[in-house]
Each structure stands twice: as C-alpha cells, then as structure tokens.
Design a protein around this motif. Structure first.
Motif, PDB file in Angstrom:
ATOM      1  N   LEU A  26      -5.612 -80.904  49.100  1.00 54.37           N
ATOM      2  CA  LEU A  26      -6.746 -80.837  49.100  1.00 54.37           C
ATOM      3  C   LEU A  26      -6.964 -79.108  48.658  1.00 54.37           C
ATOM      4  O   LEU A  26      -8.235 -78.745  48.971  1.00 54.37           O
ATOM      5  CB  LEU A  26      -7.777 -81.011  50.794  1.00 54.37           C
ATOM      6  CG  LEU A  26      -8.176 -82.300  50.615  1.00 54.37           C
ATOM      7  CD1 LEU A  26      -8.460 -82.851  51.215  1.00 54.37           C
ATOM      8  CD2 LEU A  26      -8.438 -82.965  49.438  1.00 54.37           C
ATOM      9  N   GLY A  27      -5.841 -78.458  48.457  1.00 56.61           N
ATOM     10  CA  GLY A  27      -6.049 -77.499  47.359  1.00 56.61           C
ATOM     11  C   GLY A  27      -5.513 -75.997  49.214  1.00 56.61           C
ATOM     12  O   GLY A  27      -4.863 -75.038  48.747  1.00 56.61           O
ATOM     13  N   ARG A  28      -5.875 -76.849  50.235  1.00 56.21           N
ATOM     14  CA  ARG A  28      -5.567 -75.819  51.129  1.00 56.21           C
ATOM     15  C   ARG A  28      -4.444 -75.035  51.533  1.00 56.21           C
ATOM     16  O   ARG A  28      -2.637 -75.508  51.932  1.00 56.21           O
ATOM     17  CB  ARG A  28      -6.483 -76.086  52.573  1.00 56.21           C
ATOM     18  CG  ARG A  28      -7.691 -76.735  52.581  1.00 56.21           C
ATOM     19  CD  ARG A  28      -7.698 -77.195  53.716  1.00 56.21           C
ATOM     20  NE  ARG A  28      -7.737 -76.968  54.886  1.00 56.21           N
ATOM     21  CZ  ARG A  28      -7.530 -77.450  56.252  1.00 56.21           C
ATOM     22  NH1 ARG A  28      -7.859 -78.808  56.089  1.00 56.21           N
ATOM     23  NH2 ARG A  28      -6.800 -76.661  57.681  1.00 56.21           N
ATOM     24  N   GLY A  29      -3.888 -74.058  51.968  1.00 61.39           N
ATOM     25  CA  GLY A  29      -2.665 -73.545  52.589  1.00 61.39           C
ATOM     26  C   GLY A  29      -1.688 -72.794  51.372  1.00 61.39           C
ATOM     27  O   GLY A  29      -0.784 -72.334  51.833  1.00 61.39           O
ATOM     28  N   GLY A  30      -2.303 -72.927  50.644  1.00 57.92           N
ATOM     29  CA  GLY A  30      -1.683 -72.338  49.322  1.00 57.92           C
ATOM     30  C   GLY A  30      -0.849 -70.544  50.005  1.00 57.92           C
ATOM     31  O   GLY A  30       0.039 -70.507  49.336  1.00 57.92           O
ATOM     32  N   PRO A  31      -1.720 -69.813  49.804  1.00 57.27           N
ATOM     33  CA  PRO A  31      -1.122 -68.516  50.535  1.00 57.27           C
ATOM     34  C   PRO A  31      -0.008 -68.315  51.788  1.00 57.27           C
ATOM     35  O   PRO A  31       0.898 -68.098  51.877  1.00 57.27           O
ATOM     36  CB  PRO A  31      -2.558 -67.809  50.829  1.00 57.27           C
ATOM     37  CG  PRO A  31      -3.589 -68.245  50.375  1.00 57.27           C
ATOM     38  CD  PRO A  31      -3.307 -69.288  50.730  1.00 57.27           C
ATOM     39  N   ALA A  32      -0.204 -69.263  52.476  1.00 53.74           N
ATOM     40  CA  ALA A  32       1.083 -69.530  53.610  1.00 53.74           C
ATOM     41  C   ALA A  32       2.197 -70.359  52.816  1.00 53.74           C
ATOM     42  O   ALA A  32       3.067 -69.652  53.336  1.00 53.74           O
ATOM     43  CB  ALA A  32       0.472 -70.330  54.904  1.00 53.74           C
ATOM     44  N   GLN A  33       2.039 -71.109  52.771  1.00 58.50           N
ATOM     45  CA  GLN A  33       3.389 -72.149  51.498  1.00 58.50           C
ATOM     46  C   GLN A  33       3.486 -70.733  50.390  1.00 58.50           C
ATOM     47  O   GLN A  33       4.550 -70.824  50.913  1.00 58.50           O
ATOM     48  CB  GLN A  33       2.754 -72.927  50.335  1.00 58.50           C
ATOM     49  CG  GLN A  33       2.223 -74.326  50.928  1.00 58.50           C
ATOM     50  CD  GLN A  33       1.754 -75.225  49.860  1.00 58.50           C
ATOM     51  OE1 GLN A  33       1.504 -74.232  48.809  1.00 58.50           O
ATOM     52  NE2 GLN A  33       1.619 -76.220  50.299  1.00 58.50           N
ATOM     53  N   LEU A  34       2.910 -69.599  49.627  1.00 61.53           N
ATOM     54  CA  LEU A  34       3.440 -68.638  49.157  1.00 61.53           C
ATOM     55  C   LEU A  34       4.939 -68.101  49.621  1.00 61.53           C
ATOM     56  O   LEU A  34       5.919 -67.255  49.682  1.00 61.53           O
ATOM     57  CB  LEU A  34       2.773 -67.933  48.026  1.00 61.53           C
ATOM     58  CG  LEU A  34       3.096 -67.228  47.213  1.00 61.53           C
ATOM     59  CD1 LEU A  34       4.197 -67.459  46.379  1.00 61.53           C
ATOM     60  CD2 LEU A  34       1.642 -65.946  46.690  1.00 61.53           C
ATOM     61  N   ALA A  35       3.497 -67.151  51.196  1.00 60.98           N
ATOM     62  CA  ALA A  35       4.320 -66.545  52.554  1.00 60.98           C
ATOM     63  C   ALA A  35       5.597 -66.964  52.559  1.00 60.98           C
ATOM     64  O   ALA A  35       6.839 -66.217  52.626  1.00 60.98           O
ATOM     65  CB  ALA A  35       3.029 -66.189  53.034  1.00 60.98           C
ATOM     66  N   LEU A  36       5.810 -68.313  53.090  1.00 57.84           N
ATOM     67  CA  LEU A  36       6.812 -68.721  53.375  1.00 57.84           C
ATOM     68  C   LEU A  36       8.320 -69.086  52.109  1.00 57.84           C
ATOM     69  O   LEU A  36       8.851 -68.951  53.089  1.00 57.84           O
ATOM     70  CB  LEU A  36       6.710 -70.394  53.839  1.00 57.84           C
ATOM     71  CG  LEU A  36       7.360 -70.908  54.435  1.00 57.84           C
ATOM     72  CD1 LEU A  36       7.013 -72.033  55.829  1.00 57.84           C
ATOM     73  CD2 LEU A  36       8.838 -71.591  54.414  1.00 57.84           C
ATOM     74  N   LEU A  37       7.804 -69.542  51.045  1.00 57.35           N
ATOM     75  CA  LEU A  37       8.964 -69.476  49.907  1.00 57.35           C
ATOM     76  C   LEU A  37       9.599 -68.002  50.420  1.00 57.35           C
ATOM     77  O   LEU A  37      10.741 -68.035  49.479  1.00 57.35           O
ATOM     78  CB  LEU A  37       8.397 -70.209  49.282  1.00 57.35           C
ATOM     79  CG  LEU A  37       7.608 -71.845  49.210  1.00 57.35           C
ATOM     80  CD1 LEU A  37       6.696 -72.129  48.145  1.00 57.35           C
ATOM     81  CD2 LEU A  37       8.902 -72.648  49.524  1.00 57.35           C
ATOM     82  N   THR A  38       8.941 -67.006  49.386  1.00 57.53           N
ATOM     83  CA  THR A  38       9.341 -65.986  49.275  1.00 57.53           C
ATOM     84  C   THR A  38       9.775 -65.145  50.657  1.00 57.53           C
ATOM     85  O   THR A  38      10.486 -64.399  50.266  1.00 57.53           O
ATOM     86  CB  THR A  38       8.050 -64.558  48.520  1.00 57.53           C
ATOM     87  OG1 THR A  38       7.394 -64.867  49.538  1.00 57.53           O
ATOM     88  CG2 THR A  38       7.447 -65.626  47.718  1.00 57.53           C
ATOM     89  N   ALA A  39       9.684 -65.637  51.284  1.00 57.80           N
ATOM     90  CA  ALA A  39       9.986 -65.004  52.590  1.00 57.80           C
ATOM     91  C   ALA A  39      11.385 -66.040  52.795  1.00 57.80           C
ATOM     92  O   ALA A  39      12.422 -65.054  53.187  1.00 57.80           O
ATOM     93  CB  ALA A  39       9.849 -65.475  53.888  1.00 57.80           C
ATOM     94  N   GLN A  40      12.144 -66.389  51.650  1.00 58.97           N
ATOM     95  CA  GLN A  40      13.811 -66.934  51.484  1.00 58.97           C
ATOM     96  C   GLN A  40      14.157 -65.862  50.059  1.00 58.97           C
ATOM     97  O   GLN A  40      14.863 -67.320  50.234  1.00 58.97           O
ATOM     98  CB  GLN A  40      13.729 -68.266  51.371  1.00 58.97           C
ATOM     99  CG  GLN A  40      12.993 -69.301  53.078  1.00 58.97           C
ATOM    100  CD  GLN A  40      13.211 -69.114  54.397  1.00 58.97           C
ATOM    101  OE1 GLN A  40      14.863 -68.577  54.285  1.00 58.97           O
ATOM    102  NE2 GLN A  40      12.240 -68.467  55.079  1.00 58.97           N
ATOM    103  N   GLY A  41      13.632 -65.408  49.688  1.00 61.99           N
ATOM    104  CA  GLY A  41      14.174 -65.256  48.930  1.00 61.99           C
ATOM    105  C   GLY A  41      13.500 -65.802  47.415  1.00 61.99           C
ATOM    106  O   GLY A  41      14.384 -64.956  45.967  1.00 61.99           O
ATOM    107  N   LEU A  42      12.920 -66.294  47.436  1.00 62.61           N
ATOM    108  CA  LEU A  42      12.705 -67.201  46.162  1.00 62.61           C
ATOM    109  C   LEU A  42      11.571 -65.940  45.692  1.00 62.61           C
ATOM    110  O   LEU A  42      10.606 -65.924  45.659  1.00 62.61           O
ATOM    111  CB  LEU A  42      12.138 -68.404  46.199  1.00 62.61           C
ATOM    112  CG  LEU A  42      12.084 -69.197  45.579  1.00 62.61           C
ATOM    113  CD1 LEU A  42      12.695 -69.586  44.879  1.00 62.61           C
ATOM    114  CD2 LEU A  42      10.744 -70.259  46.020  1.00 62.61           C
TER     115      LEU A  42
END
Length: 345
Positions: free
Chosen positions: A196-212
């Motif tokens: 439902l479009g929710r949680g995008g900023p948290a997803q982005l933070a988690l993914l980029t924290a791994q170096g992506l």
C-alpha cells in the motif's frame, strides 16, 4: 557478517549496457520501445488464499496474445517479471512467452514479504540467503534437473522484495538485507514491494546501509500512497519511485495517480519515475475482461498527455528510466537538457 566480495561467487556482468533477459544478454541499444518494469507473467499465490492470484500455463496463450498486440500497437520492447522465490516463479514459461511474442523478458530472484516468506527464510542466516541469491544469479534459475539443450535463466533483477508496514518486520529485515548484499556482489538492482505504498523510506535506509547505491533501488507501489512529500524524499535521495499499480482502481484511482505523478514531475524528479501495471491476477488480463498489461499505454499515458506531459518526457519515464535502473548506465538518446520541462524554479 556478510560475505566478502572475494569469497562469494560473482555473476558475469556481460558487455556494457547489456540487459540480462531470459534469452540471454540484450544490448540496451536494441530496446527502442517502452518497458514495463513491474509485471508478472507467471505467478502462483493461491496457497495464501488468493484463488485468483495465479498466472500459469492456462493463461500463457492469453498473456502471449496480449503482449504481441502491445508490441504491434505501442512498440512494447521489454517486460520485467518480478515473480521471485515462493511466488510460483516459472523461468521456462517466461522463456516461452518471450519467444512467442518477440518481447524481451527479464526474470527476478529474491523473497517477497511477510506472509509469503517460506520456512527456509525463518531459520536461515543472512549469509545463507545471500549465497542463495548469488547462486541464482551465477548459475541461473529453472528446474532442478536440466534437460539436454536447456540452459538456465539468469535473473536480471532482485525483486520484488519488501515489507508490509512502516518498518520491516524481523524476517523482512533479513530478506531485504540479503537482497541488498547480493545486489552489491552481483551488480543487479533491487525492486521492492511496499505494501500500500508504506515503508519506503525505511526500506531505502535499510538497503543503502548495506552499501547499495540508492540509484540501484526502486521503491514499489508509491502510487498507492497519497504522500507527495514521501515521493520527493525518495527521489531526492536518489531512489526510483515506482508508480507500478496503474489501472488498479480498487486500490487507487488513476486520477489520483496522475495528480501524484504531476507533483513529482513539478518537483524536478522525472528521471526517478518508473511506470507499470503489476498484473498479478488472471482477472486483470485483458482476455478475462481486465485492464491488462496495456492499460498504461491505452489509458494512463493519454491522460498524461492531456495533462501536458510531452512525448520526450514519456519516453524518459517508460523507456530510458527503466533501462538506466536495470543496467546502472544511461541509455542512448538521452536528451542533453533537463529531462523535465514541467520542472518549476
């Protein structure tokens, strides 16, 4: 501890500007028509109660006919199938559909989200999950026993992986972390499912924290979230903002989608937009009376043109953006000037 690059199997990148399709490497220069970056051509989620959430051999003929017509009428060149592990992924079906239609198809790997995560995820370490994804990319996907003359399909995307709330749950954090680490090792991009479009900023933070890098990430289903400030934030941080459920009026009207799109364009972020329909049930097929894969071209893009969006900008959003997302490189014929004529000062 994540696997070091020198310790992990690595996928062959192929020539520059090449896409990994089910038929092999395809030069980006060969993709002259639009791209649907988030669809499903083979899918089976019935065991989770969605009796309609299936696209199998019974529907292959209808799907092939629809894609062939879209190729003829609108120049459809490429479809990205985001059916990953545990979703009824069928690499052989994707290859047959691509061969029958002349439309290139990109396959995917990864794990979906919460309710759809298989038992293997619960007990596995993140490193084990990373290894499984890298093996998919390196060795290919398909039947366990390969018949003579059959080569496995190598995925060109990690997705759709995701979460179902404002912040990922424990298992979702594990699969998103594994997706990001595998993407860093293989060079593939990551596409998410944000329910439902929710949680995008948290997803982005988690993914980029791994170096992506953020420009290797597409945050999904943002057209279901009426929050222009969130869309601007994701785009400003460098991620692609996927308006990828176009035509699903039971979730959101296309009128609202267009308003959200125009707001993102006016903020100067046309080069971060991806557009698709996310056909995920057989009732959505045009042959079954649904809006089909072509709703974007038949209905939504004419609405966008009527709102003042020009053809070059539409080409950016429907061809050049998805190609750049998939390869990490700018596709040919990118305009020299600002990509968004609607941008405000």
């Amino acid at each position: 501890m994540s696997p070091r690059p020198e310790d992990a199997p690595r996928a062959t990148a192929g020539p520059p500007h090449a896409l990994r399709t089910v038929a092999g490497l395809l030069p980006v220069s060969g993709v002259r028509g639009p791209v649907l970056p988030h669809e499903h051509l083979a899918l089976d989620l019935r065991r989770h109660g969605g009796r309609d959430a299936v696209l199998d051999d019974r529907h292959t003929g209808l799907i092939s006919a629809e894609l062939s017509a879209l190729r003829e009428l609108f120049g459809l060149a490429l479809v990205v199938d985001q059916t990953c592990r545990g979703m009824g992924r069928d690499a052989d079906a994707l290859r047959r559909i691509s061969a029958a239609t002349g439309v290139a198809v990109v396959a995917s790997t990864g794990w979906y989200y919460g309710p759809f995560l298989p038992p293997e995820v619960q007990h596995a370490r993140v490193d084990d999950l990373v290894g499984a994804l890298v093996r998919d990319v390196e060795e290919g996907i398909g039947p366990a026993r390969v018949r003579p003359g059959f080569t496995r399909v190598r995925p060109g995307l990690i997705g759709e992986v995701g979460s179902s709330g404002d912040r990922p749950g424990a298992l979702e954090r594990k699969t998103l972390t594994a997706a990001a680490r595998a993407a860093v090792l293989t060079g593939l991009p990551v596409a998410t499912h944000a329910r439902l479009g929710r949680g995008g900023p948290a997803q982005l933070a988690l993914l980029t924290a791994q170096g992506l890098a953020p420009d290797r990430i597409a945050i999904g289903h943002q057209d279901l979230l009426d929050a222009p400030a969130v869309h601007r934030r994701l785009a400003r941080e460098g991620a692609y903002v996927a308006f990828d459920t176009i035509g699903k009026d039971s979730y959101q009207s296309d009128t609202v989608r267009l308003r959200l799109l125009l707001a993102l364009l006016d903020a100067g972020h046309a080069d971060r937009v991806l557009l698709s329909c996310d056909v995920s049930r057989h009732a959505y097929l045009s042959g079954h009376g649904g809006t089909g894969y072509g709703h974007l071209f038949r209905t939504f893009l004419p609405m966008a043109r009527a709102a003042g969006i020009g053809d070059d900008l539409l080409d950016l959003m429907t061809r050049r953006n998805p190609l750049r997302f998939l390869t990490g490189t700018a596709p040919p014929n990118r305009p020299a000037g600002p990509p968004n004529p609607r941008a405000t000062a």
